[in-house]
Design an enzyme around this catalytic site. Structure first.
Site, PDB file in Angstrom:
ATOM      1  CE  LYS A  54      -3.900  -2.254   2.164  1.00 50.84           C
ATOM      2  NZ  LYS A  54      -4.424  -2.783   3.413  1.00 50.84           N
ATOM      3  CD  GLN A  98      -3.764  -4.494   6.439  1.00 48.27           C
ATOM      4  OE1 GLN A  98      -3.802  -3.464   5.762  1.00 48.27           O
ATOM      5  NE2 GLN A  98      -4.124  -5.659   5.952  1.00 48.27           N
ATOM      6  CG  ASP A 121     -10.417  -0.379   4.709  1.00 44.37           C
ATOM      7  OD1 ASP A 121     -10.145  -0.887   3.605  1.00 44.37           O
ATOM      8  OD2 ASP A 121      -9.717  -0.510   5.733  1.00 44.37           O
TER       9      ASP A 121
HETATM   10  N1  GUN Z   1      -6.938  -6.833   5.778  1.00 41.49           N
HETATM   11  C1  GUN Z   1      -7.119  -7.573   4.659  1.00 41.49           C
HETATM   12  N2  GUN Z   1      -7.787  -6.876   3.726  1.00 41.49           N
HETATM   13  C2  GUN Z   1      -8.038  -5.668   4.269  1.00 41.49           C
HETATM   14  C3  GUN Z   1      -8.692  -4.495   3.775  1.00 41.49           C
HETATM   15  O1  GUN Z   1      -9.201  -4.427   2.665  1.00 41.49           O
HETATM   16  N3  GUN Z   1      -8.731  -3.442   4.651  1.00 41.49           N
HETATM   17  C4  GUN Z   1      -8.199  -3.503   5.891  1.00 41.49           C
HETATM   18  N4  GUN Z   1      -8.298  -2.425   6.659  1.00 41.49           N
HETATM   19  N5  GUN Z   1      -7.591  -4.563   6.373  1.00 41.49           N
HETATM   20  C5  GUN Z   1      -7.506  -5.643   5.554  1.00 41.49           C
END
Ligand code: GUN
Length: 296
Positions: A54, A98, A121
């Site tokens: 990311k 996350q 998200d």
């Molecule tokens: N962990 C795995 N996929 C995601 C996601 O799309 N967003 C977040 N915040 N955590 C994750």
């Protein structure tokens, strides 16, 4: 029939370049740089890889990346204080915590502390409610990526029968809402659905998001249907580690009209949509026009 392969890597690269173009325009015309803050608590190896990717992708499109790595023992009070600080920071337009969080932290409480306008998200309860009532919201990245690929392949989705297999808050439910928003006739199926094969065979659009390796086979696919495979499952076959989706690719591709592979299908779209959501959040925060084609 051999299905057309929907290449998520190529599509995600296109989305990232659209995001980069918009970021460049924001800098030139408005002197604004969109900023994304990612919070990682603990040392989960898979989460560390996601967060690293990311960060790299955010920098690559010209946005500012703020990484916050906290120890696995971080208290809820400290984590909430960091979110308050990011909510108040004008340089931060998107916040992502996350998941999964360590067990002692209440994920719902933490996610709902994020300013909904910065919730890239789309997990905040306000955004879930806005999406469910057809109002402008931040949309979860993976379903948004699936929607973009479907719109690109079909043009209009209106009137098509869509079956979403999986009822998670992160993918299944928002995916169903988005398809409904595009006037599909939507069924949400899951592992307990009676005669799942027959339900799936009614689908013009079949989205598999159950988290069960290769559960959807060719005989469950209507000839010519579009199959979107959200699954990422690590299995061992012939003594080798392998990544497979929720769809049995070989048998489904022999029947479907179009299909996303795993890897290289939906996966790359998730980060691309996170970047798209960050630009969207930045434009909304500044009262500017949103980028076209990057929102639901
Ligand atoms: N962990 C795995 N996929 C995601 C996601 O799309 N967003 C977040 N915040 N955590 C994750």
């Amino acid at each position: 029939m051999t299905a057309k392969v929907i290449d998520g890597k190529v599509f995600a690269a296109k989305v990232r370049s659209q995001v980069a173009a918009h970021v460049a325009r924001l800098a030139e015309e408005n002197g604004i740089t969109p900023g994304l803050a990612v919070v990682l608590v603990g040392e989960d190896p898979a989460s560390q890889v996601y967060v690293r990717n990311k960060h790299a992708s955010t920098i690559e499109v010209g946005m500012a990346s703020f990484e916050h790595r906290l120890s696995a023992e971080t208290s809820e009070t400290d984590l909430l204080a960091l979110i308050d600080q990011l909510n108040a920071d004008a340089k931060v337009h998107g916040i992502l915590v996350q998941l999964p969080l360590p067990a002692h932290l209440n994920s719902e409480l933490v996610i709902n502390r994020i300013d909904p306008a910065k919730d890239v998200d789309g997990f905040h309860i306000s955004n879930v409610g806005l999406l469910g009532t057809g109002q402008k919201s931040m949309v979860p990245c993976t379903p948004l990526g699936c929607l973009m690929m479907l719109r690109d392949h079909h043009g209009k989705l209106s009137g098509l029968n869509a079956v979403v297999v999986g009822r998670s808050n992160i993918v299944g439910k928002p995916m169903a809402q988005l398809l409904l928003g595009d006037s599909c006739t939507v069924t949400i199926a899951h592992s307990r659905t009676k005669d799942l094969a027959a339900v799936c065979r009614g689908a013009d659009i079949l989205v598999a998001a159950v988290g069960r390796p290769e559960m959807i086979t060719g005989e469950m696919v209507k000839p010519g249907a579009t199959v979107i495979d959200v699954g990422i499952n690590r299995i061992e076959r012939d003594g080798k580690a392998k990544l497979v989706g929720d769809v049995d690719y070989a048998s489904a591709a022999a029947v479907a009209g179009a299909i996303t592979p795993v890897p290289g299908g939906v996966g790359p779209m998730t980060i691309a949509c996170l970047l798209a959501n960050t630009v969207t959040a930045c434009c909304r925060a500044n009262g500017l026009a949103e980028p076209e084609g990057l929102t639901a």
